[in-house]
Design an enzyme around this catalytic site. Structure first.
Site, short mmCIF file in Angstrom:
data_model
loop_
_atom_site.label_atom_id
_atom_site.label_comp_id
_atom_site.label_asym_id
_atom_site.label_seq_id
_atom_site.Cartn_x
_atom_site.Cartn_y
_atom_site.Cartn_z
N GLU A 53 1.45 -1.13 -0.29
CA GLU A 53 -0.29 -0.16 0.06
C GLU A 53 0.64 1.22 0.20
O GLU A 53 1.74 1.59 0.96
CB GLU A 53 -0.92 -0.15 1.17
CG GLU A 53 -1.59 1.63 1.37
CD GLU A 53 -2.60 1.41 2.90
OE1 GLU A 53 -3.71 1.92 2.58
OE2 GLU A 53 -2.03 0.86 3.43
N HIS A 143 -13.53 4.31 7.06
CA HIS A 143 -13.31 4.03 9.06
C HIS A 143 -13.54 5.03 9.91
O HIS A 143 -14.23 6.35 10.01
CB HIS A 143 -11.64 5.01 8.53
CG HIS A 143 -10.67 4.31 7.57
ND1 HIS A 143 -11.12 4.74 6.48
CD2 HIS A 143 -9.38 3.75 8.10
CE1 HIS A 143 -10.49 4.17 5.64
NE2 HIS A 143 -9.50 3.30 6.88
N LYS A 170 -14.09 -1.82 2.16
CA LYS A 170 -13.78 -1.84 3.27
C LYS A 170 -14.03 -1.22 4.19
O LYS A 170 -15.15 0.09 3.81
CB LYS A 170 -11.81 -1.37 2.89
CG LYS A 170 -11.59 -0.92 3.63
CD LYS A 170 -9.94 -0.47 4.03
CE LYS A 170 -9.08 -0.11 4.94
NZ LYS A 170 -8.03 0.73 4.99
N LYS A 314 -8.61 -16.09 35.26
CA LYS A 314 -8.55 -16.96 36.62
C LYS A 314 -9.09 -17.50 37.45
O LYS A 314 -9.74 -18.49 36.78
CB LYS A 314 -6.83 -17.83 36.92
CG LYS A 314 -5.65 -17.85 35.93
CD LYS A 314 -4.83 -17.75 36.59
CE LYS A 314 -3.24 -18.39 35.49
NZ LYS A 314 -2.69 -19.06 35.86
N ASP A 351 -1.67 -25.13 35.37
CA ASP A 351 -0.63 -24.31 37.13
C ASP A 351 0.52 -24.83 37.35
O ASP A 351 1.73 -25.14 37.61
CB ASP A 351 -0.87 -22.98 37.06
CG ASP A 351 -0.90 -21.73 36.13
OD1 ASP A 351 -0.46 -22.01 35.12
OD2 ASP A 351 -2.32 -21.05 35.98
N ALA A 474 7.11 -17.61 39.44
CA ALA A 474 6.32 -17.54 38.37
C ALA A 474 6.38 -16.69 37.28
O ALA A 474 5.91 -16.88 36.53
CB ALA A 474 5.28 -18.32 38.85
N GLN A 508 -1.84 -28.16 27.88
CA GLN A 508 -2.35 -27.41 28.16
C GLN A 508 -2.82 -28.94 26.60
O GLN A 508 -3.93 -28.31 26.40
CB GLN A 508 -2.59 -26.14 27.96
CG GLN A 508 -2.32 -25.18 29.02
CD GLN A 508 -2.99 -24.47 29.01
OE1 GLN A 508 -3.81 -23.68 28.19
NE2 GLN A 508 -2.29 -23.42 29.77
#
Length: 530
Positions: A53, A143, A170, A314, A351, A474, A508
């Site tokens: 662009e 926009h 767009k 969490k 964890d 941690a 996980q």
């Protein structure tokens, strides 16, 4: 403004695919001189962009005939020419006729696309109607720098843009919440003509990353982090290398990490590399989430496979789950959420497995204990700093392994609440400095003290560390926190936060995919990027 949930029919429409060609990657050129832009073009091609662009409003001393001729003819990639006026968020403040003349000239000189604003598009398109070259396309853009309107308002806007004779629609809106992206996805999936849909700002990042999943015509990736042409724009390199943009298709499953903040998370790096290494059709994203319930209500399609979950969600995420793993329920915090084939959300806490196994291995190294024996944490005095999600994981995990747990927190009430649950003692963070009833204790910091950018602070003074045989932190940004550096100097074994991150990631990955994690790859990546 809430978002309607994404329905299965939305996804099926996207799978049918509005576009036969994959989404293009466009890199904006922000150079202030023609020479600079020529250098940027070559860089964009090297990185792997499909289109550049040319932002004419960034050029100083722009002379249309001469500069456009050079830029368009010498570009190694197809060109999209934009001359954005101040009233639409650009830098051009001059005469409107001259601006439109320059765009018409770009078309004549061989630009592949020009981008013209909705406000002037009708007249502009009429002025070039009979002169358009065969493969040339007009993008008509709107926009909105304030918000993302309702689905109905966006639909009306698309109709208005189509009515101007646009070849490509767009729409760029602004995300006040990550669920705003769903309205733009829906528009892209159902649009009858090629559509570029972008939601600006950090909460809109997924609109850029998933544009190829939902049939977007193109998406924008900056040449480098400092050269973004709109808020929340990722770099082209990140799109391609971090998020595997070229591999995302309408049937790609998506995962991610929900948090606030979340941009610092290294999880997308690990999971996307892992998915790619075994050829899984999946992508893992950063989700900046404010309202967890709204997020899960909105993104509820079968191809949304689940999330990792970090601070501060969490505990809040617990309330949105259909099922919670018994251990996670006791901890009262989760960090891993999987969507089962029946649509139900199941939560886990990986964890504590990650952190406790890393601490145990550190103690085994120290004492030369046989790995088959009982946990080396058994009987140890285990001091946990912090009583949030990670603090709960460690306190519960330590107690489960037979450690005598002490919870220290800024507010004593929260420390007591957690200590009572795990049969331990409670104190304030200030008291930890003078607490050493015995030598060889184990310390785990789960507070954010020492986290980037405040890397020169530590939760506990150096002199107090000599009573600990092992110190775990941690925090993993930075990897080498002041706490760990000082603990090492006092002779303690140290365990990095990256170790917890890597190991909980293994768990996980297994939960998400049913496959064993590529452990060596995870470690290699953390080593390179931590």
């Amino acid at each position: 403004m809430g978002s309607l949930p994404f329905t299965t029919s939305d996804v099926q429409t996207s799978t049918a695919g509005v576009l036969s060609s994959p989404t293009l990657l466009c890199t904006p050129l922000m150079g202030t001189t023609v020479d600079q832009m020529l250098i940027e073009m070559r860089k964009a091609k090297e990185i792997g962009a499909d289109v550049v662009e040319i932002r004419l409003d960034c050029l100083r001393n722009f002379s249309p005939q001469q500069d456009l001729e050079i830029l368009i003819k010498r570009s190694p990639l197809p060109t999209l020419v934009t001359y954005r006026p101040v009233w639409e968020g650009g830098q051009y403040e001059g005469d409107e006729n001259k601006r439109q003349d320059a765009l018409r000239l770009a078309m004549q000189l061989g630009a592949s696309y020009i981008d013209v604003e909705l406000e002037v598009a009708h007249d502009f398109n009429n002025s070039i109607y009979s002169k358009k070259p065969e493969n040339f396309k007009v993008i008509v853009s709107s926009h909105n720098f304030h918000n993302t309107p309702s689905a109905e308002a966006i639909g009306n806007l698309v109709a208005r843009i189509q009515a101007t004779g646009a070849d490509i629609v767009k729409i760029a809106t602004t995300a006040l919440d990550i669920t705003d992206c769903a309205r733009i996805f829906r528009i892209m999936v159902h649009s009858q003509i090629p559509t570029i849909g972008i939601v600006m700002g950090e909460r809109g990042l997924i609109s850029r990353l998933l544009s190829s999943k939902f049939g977007g015509y193109l998406t924008y990736g900056a040449l480098e982090a400092g050269a973004i042409s709109a808020p929340g724009q990722p770099t082209a390199k990140d799109l391609l290398d971090l998020y595997n943009f070229r591999l995302i298709r309408p049937d790609t499953k998506f995962y991610g990490i929900i948090g606030k903040p979340v941009g610092h998370s290294k999880s997308p790096l690990l999971f996307n590399a892992a998915f790619k290494s075994v050829g899984l059709n999946a992508v893992y994203l950063h989700f900046l989430v404010d309202d967890v319930k709204m997020f899960f209500d909105t993104y509820s399609t079968p191809d949304f496979g689940g999330t990792s979950c970090t601070i501060p969600h969490k505990e809040a995420a617990l309330k949105c789950m259909d099922e919670i793993d018994p251990i996670a329920k006791k901890i009262g915090a989760i960090n891993n959420i999987c969507r089962r084939p029946d649509g139900k959300l199941t939560a886990f806490n990986t964890d504590y497995i990650g952190a406790i196994s890393a601490i145990e291995d550190g103690l085994r190294e120290l004492n030369g204990v046989n790995p088959g024996a009982s946990s080396p944490l058994a009987g140890k005095l285990f001091v946990v700093l912090g009583a949030g999600g990670a603090g709960k994981s460690l306190a519960y995990g330590g107690a489960q392994k037979g450690a005598r747990v002490v919870v220290a927190n800024r507010t004593i009430e929260r420390a007591k609440e957690l200590a009572d649950k795990v049969g331990g003692k409670a104190m304030t963070l200030d008291e930890v400095e003078h607490f050493h009833p015995e030598e060889g204790m184990v310390l785990a910091n789960t507070t954010s003290v020492g986290m980037k950018p405040h890397i020169d602070v530590t939760p506990i003074p150096k002199h107090a560390l000599k009573h600990y045989c092992l110190v775990f932190d941690a925090i993993y940004t930075p990897k080498d926190t002041r706490l760990l550096r000082e603990a090492k100097e006092t002779g303690a074994v140290i365990v990095y936060g990256t170790e917890m991150l890597i190991r909980q990631g293994f768990e996980q990955y297994k939960n998400f995919t049913g496959l064993p994690a590529p452990e060596d790859l995870f470690r290699q990546l953390m080593e390179q990027h931590a």
